[in-house]
Design an enzyme around this catalytic site. Structure first.
Site, PDB file in Angstrom:
ATOM      1  N   GLY A 290       0.917  -1.028   0.071  1.00  0.00           N
ATOM      2  CA  GLY A 290      -0.173  -0.099  -0.119  1.00  0.00           C
ATOM      3  C   GLY A 290       0.998   1.229   0.051  1.00  0.00           C
ATOM      4  O   GLY A 290       1.969   1.297   0.458  1.00  0.00           O
TER       5      GLY A 290
ATOM      6  N   ASP B  16      -9.272  11.338  12.433  1.00  0.00           N
ATOM      7  CA  ASP B  16      -9.236  10.549  11.254  1.00  0.00           C
ATOM      8  C   ASP B  16      -9.848   9.300  11.310  1.00  0.00           C
ATOM      9  O   ASP B  16      -9.506   8.203  10.482  1.00  0.00           O
ATOM     10  CB  ASP B  16      -7.997  10.478  10.711  1.00  0.00           C
ATOM     11  CG  ASP B  16      -7.951  10.474   9.185  1.00  0.00           C
ATOM     12  OD1 ASP B  16      -9.188  10.855   8.483  1.00  0.00           O
ATOM     13  OD2 ASP B  16      -6.803  10.291   8.328  1.00  0.00           O
TER      14      ASP B  16
ATOM     15  N   SER C 214       1.144   9.510   3.719  1.00  0.00           N
ATOM     16  CA  SER C 214       1.944   9.525   4.605  1.00  0.00           C
ATOM     17  C   SER C 214       3.262   8.749   4.109  1.00  0.00           C
ATOM     18  O   SER C 214       4.273   8.895   4.788  1.00  0.00           O
ATOM     19  CB  SER C 214       1.556   8.975   6.040  1.00  0.00           C
ATOM     20  OG  SER C 214       0.780   7.760   5.890  1.00  0.00           O
TER      21      SER C 214
END
Length: 1000
Positions: free
Chosen positions: A694, A823, A698
């Site tokens: 992935g 988040d 970030s």
């Protein structure tokens, strides 16, 4: 007074004529004024007629038969909202008020409450009251019952609460109370029930002064952040019938003084950090003990024989380090209905008479070292519902008596050493939903009596010695979701009735001796996600109908005798696994799969042709064969030269890189948060592009398989972006440093089963790595909004919602100070192999200062589009309510299957789209059509929770602790619990204890 009343009547006649009304007395007028302050969507007040002369016949009102004065007002569960009507305290004879389970909000005005001098019973549980506890409640001279459970009261318990004169019940469960459990409550000598459970108190000891409450019958201090040892003074509570110290951090042993509580009915020490052994002496004094729960601790030693000789009803000692045998005395308990001992080191045999004298309902001794046979009397009283013996060393056959146990709902005997044939009646138990015998040595066939198992949803018989054919009767079980009978010796063809299983999600029959053709009509398997028939003797063509199975994700037909062409319709599928190797297939490979990446899927089929090298033997005719062979030889030679060159280059590069790393690794700093079974070298060696699973804003995420076979996920944060304007460093490059610090600071100090585990972090000046536990099923967002969404049936979606809610509840209520995630979204909820959910990605998490007033203001918005609470987007002020809104959006995703923001919604987001569609078209147009309609009632109730969480006003959103409770009640098929009515709130210590170590 009479003259004033006639004047009032005249005024009413003037104001309300026509029609003519009678003269309502003063108490009725007070009640009408209280009514005005409420929003009444259910019409509870529709019968409160101002034309009556007295309110005594009004709904919820009770009057004294002699004086006609109002003495009781009960408007429980009426869906009322609004502030508490203090004017009720003007009713001089009012002794009973219950507004339980409504939406009463705002704060309590203590000066007005102090006027309720006749009040004996005040129940405001399960509402939305805020602020501090009113100090002057203790001034009410006649108050005996006070229940404020399930609100949002904050601050410390006022010291005035130690001065109640007649109080018998004090319930402050599930609020936001701070401080520690106060010692002054030991001064209220009249108390019979004290319940302070589920509050985020600061760490503190159990006050020894509570031992002064000699009239106390119920003491609940569940999840109140208790530390230290249990005080011996509690042994003075001679009338105590119910003691619950669950889910704290208590240490030491159970004090011997507790064995003097000869009246004790229930002692619960669940989920503490108790160490040492269970005392072997003194239990004989506790002749009335009925329930003991010391689960999820660190208890060692053996189970005392004296304990098992008591007339217990429930014994929960699971998830400890207990050893030795289960004493035979437990079989003599006449009322024992629950026995949960899983995940210990217990050994020996189960008592042979277990169940003979007891109405056993739930038995779970999984993951121990038990041996011997299953006691034949487990269901002697016909009440057994769950029998879970997973991962032990049990042997022998299934007792014939269990074949008559029609009450059974779940049977899990997997991973033992059972053998012999399964009794015919055992196959057809009518209420069993889960039937797991995997990993044993059972033999014989699947009996035709399985037709009677009408409620069966999972049939798991893997890795046994079952033989014979799959019976035709299996196609009658229209509730079946999973059939896993792989690694047996089944033979014959599949019954034609198997295509009738329209709910089937998984069919795994690999490694058997099955033959014949796949029956026609499999297009009815609309929900099938996995089909594995590998390593059998199936023949004939691969049915074209397989291409119609829209949610099929895993297809393995390898190692059979299939012939003919590969159906072109397979290109309609979104497969993560395809294997058609080692068959007799011929013709062209469909273009979608004629790629090198699928090469292994077609090996062993000499007649197949396509654009994949090595899969086109003989194509082109004899006259082209020599030319083709020449070209092939040249290609092979060139390939060999290339391979040798690549290997040489790789070895040189590896040597160089190894030398470089040997220098660089000295600069790495490792910070671990758990005991590690690996070193940073293992992590660093695996950070190559082949292991990337992935990539986001970030950084990249790698899957690293360690030398011990376990896997971890490694997040490598992007390097710092240089900026000419150093003042904006936070908004630019340094944002990742802050995210790294927040992640480490948050995850490094918290422990919860629904929070992703951070193993360690590795840092250098220019690189930062975070090492987490690996989640095989990825994120909820990826799974829910991809072609794999068919994997997520409603039970799994509900489990994910509850798991995530428990994780967030831990952050909000159990961390000191509380943590706001900021988040919360479906992509930050990760799923393990059993679809257990973990809340992840704490890069923007913030600690909420308990001493700060109000909410905390942020300099920039954190969060994701569609999940951000309205007040956060407008004001940049954040608290736990912001997370609750985001979680509500996740619930709506689970119910609808829709993205939080989608072009389909136009300018709306998911929340507004759902509300609009509900108003215009109804619930059926909101629920994800992939979900089975049999769950509609439960889905609707969960949707209501989601709508409550996404309320535009933060004050109307429930706390995460209450969200967990609502979901637990839905999962148990219950209406909201009547917490406070008996001074207790039923705890849910395990969501489904039977699923630990599950393969199902």
């Amino acid at each position: 007074m009479l003259r004033h009343r006639y004047s009032l009547c005249f005024l009413l006649l003037v104001l309300f004529s026509p029609p003519l009304i009678l003269c309502l007395n003063q108490e009725g007028l007070y009640l009408l004024r209280a009514k005005v302050g409420f929003d009444d969507p259910n019409g509870v007040f529709s019968g409160w007629n101002p034309g009556d002369d007295t309110p005594c016949k009004w709904n919820g009102v009770v009057c004294d038969s002699a004086t006609g004065s109002v003495v009781s007002l009960d408007l429980s569960s009426s869906n009322l909202s609004g502030p508490f009507p203090s004017i009720l305290c003007r009713l001089k004879s009012l002794s009973f008020i219950s507004l339980y389970d409504n939406f009463i909000n705002s704060t309590l005005v203590e000066d007005e409450l102090a006027l309720c001098q006749s009040l004996e019973h005040l129940d405001l549980a399960q509402n939305y009251l805020t602020g501090e506890l009113p100090r002057r409640l203790a001034d009410l001279p006649n108050l005996k019952y006070l229940d404020l459970t399930g609100n949002n009261f904050s601050g410390v318990i006022p010291d005035s609460f130690g001065t109640f004169q007649k109080l018998e019940v004090l319930a402050l469960v599930e609020n936001l109370l701070e401080g520690t459990v106060p010692a002054f409550l030991g001064n209220v000598s009249t108390l019979k029930q004290l319940n302070l459970s589920y509050n985020p108190f600061s760490p503190g000891r159990i006050p020894p002064a509570l031992g002064n409450l000699t009239n106390l019958e119920v003491l609940w201090l569940t999840e109140t952040n208790l530390v230290g040892e249990i005080p011996t003074s509690l042994g003075r509570l001679a009338k105590l019938t119910d003691l619950d110290l669950a889910y704290n951090s208590l240490t030491g042993q159970i004090p011997s003084s507790l064995t003097e509580l000869t009246s004790a009915v229930q002692v619960e020490l669940y989920n503490n950090s108790l160490t040492g052994e269970i005392p072997s002496k003194g239990w004989a004094n506790m002749t009335s003990l009925r329930r003991l729960d010391a689960s999820m601790n660190e208890l060692t030693g053996t189970i005392p024989a004296e304990l098992c000789e008591l007339p217990l009803e429930s014994l929960n000692l699971y998830e400890n380090n207990l050893r030795g045998e289960l004493p035979d005395g437990i079989a003599k308990s006449p009322n024992l209905y629950e026995l949960r001992l899983f995940q210990n080191q217990l050994s020996g045999e189960l008592p042979p008479n277990l169940g003979k004298s007891s109405p056993l309902r739930w038995v779970d001794v999984s993951t121990n070292k038990f041996s011997g046979q299953i006691p034949e009397n487990l269901c002697a009283n016909g009440a057994l519902e769950e029998l879970l013996l997973i991962e032990n060393s049990f042997s022998g056959e299934i007792p014939a008596t269990l074949a008559e146990c029609r009450s059974l709902l779940r049977v899990r005997l997997g991973r033992n050493s059972f053998s012999g044939e399964v009794p015919a009646g055992f196959w057809g138990l009518p209420h069993v939903s889960l039937f797991e015998l995997a990993g044993n040595s059972f033999s014989g066939g699947i009996a035709k009596t399985i037709a009677g198992a009408s409620n069966l949803s999972q049939l798991i018989l893997s890795s046994n010695k079952f033989s014979g054919s799959v019976p035709e009767e299996i196609g009658f079980l229209d509730s079946l979701l999973e059939i896993s009978v792989n690694d047996n010796i089944l033979s014959g063809s599949l019954p034609s009735s198997i295509v009738n299983l329209g709910q089937l999600v998984k069919l795994d029959l690999h490694n058997n001796e099955l033959s014949g053709k796949i029956p026609s009509g499999i297009h009815s398997w609309k929900k099938l996600n996995e089909l594995n028939l590998a390593n059998n003797e199936f023949s004939g063509d691969i049915p074209d109908e397989i291409g119609d199975l829209a949610v099929l994700n895993y297809l393995d037909l390898s190692g059979n005798r299939f012939s003919g062409k590969i159906p072109v319709g397979l290109q309609n599928l979104k497969l993560s696994r395809l294997n058609l190797s080692n068959n007799h297939l011929s013709g062209d490979i469909p273009p979608l799969y004629a790629k090198e990446m699928y090469k292994d899927s077609f090996f062993g089929n000499p007649g197949l042709c396509g654009d994949i090298e090595g899969l086109c033997d003989g194509r082109g005719g004899v006259k082209n064969m020599d030319y083709a062979w020449f070209l092939r030889s040249i290609f092979i030679l060139a390939a060999m030269v290339l391979i040798v060159g690549v290997i040489w280059f790789y070895l040189k590069y590896r040597k160089f890189n190894k030398a470089k790393r040997s220098i660089d690794r000295s600069k790495w700093t490792l910070m671990s948060f758990h005991k590690l079974g690996f070193s940073e070298d293992e992590i660093l060696d695996a950070l190559d592009e082949d292991n990337v699973i992935g990539s986001g804003s970030s950084g990249k995420v790698y899957k690293v398989v360690l030398s011990n076979g376990e896997a971890v996920a490694v997040k490598k944060l992007w390097g710092r972006t240089k900026s000419a304007d150093e003042s904006s460093d936070v908004e630019k490059g340094n944002l990742q440093d802050h995210g790294f610090d927040a992640e480490v600071e948050t995850l490094g100090k918290i422990r919860h089963k629904n929070i992703v585990k951070l193993w360690c972090c590795c840092t250098t000046r220019d690189c930062k790595l975070l090492v987490y536990e690996y989640m095989p099923n990825g994120s909820l967002g990826d799974l829910l909004h991809s072609t794999k969404s068919g994997l997520l049936d409603w039970p799994i979606r509900f489990k994910v919602a509850l798991d995530a809610a428990e994780g967030l509840s831990y952050l909000h209520h159990d961390c000191a100070p509380p943590i706001v995630h900021r988040d919360v979204k479906s992509n930050n909820i990760l799923l393990d192999a059993d679809y257990g959910a973990r809340v992840a990605d704490f890069g923007v998490a913030k600690v909420v200062d308990a001493n700060a007033k109000g909410t905390k203001s942020m300099s920039v918005i954190a969060g994701s589009c569609g999940y951000i609470a309205p007040e956060y987007a407008y004001t940049l002020r954040v608290n736990e309510k912001s997370d609750i809104y985001s979680f509500g959006v996740v619930i709506l995703e689970l119910v609808t299957g829709k993205l939080p923001v989608d072009p389909e919604f136009g300018e709306k987001d998911l929340v507004k789209w759902v509300c609009t569609l509900l108003d215009q078209k109804g619930i059926d147009h909101v629920i994800d059509p992939k979900l089975d309609s049999c769950f509609k009632d439960e889905i609707c109730r969960v949707l209501n929770v989601g709508l409550l969480c996404t309320s535009p006003l933060p004050i109307n959103r429930p706390s995460m602790r209450r969200v967990v409770k609502m979901l637990q009640e839905i999962g148990n098929g219950n209406q909201p619990k009547t917490a406070g009515k008996d001074g207790k709130l039923t705890p849910y210590y395990y969501e489904d204890a039977s699923d630990h170590g599950s393969i199902a």
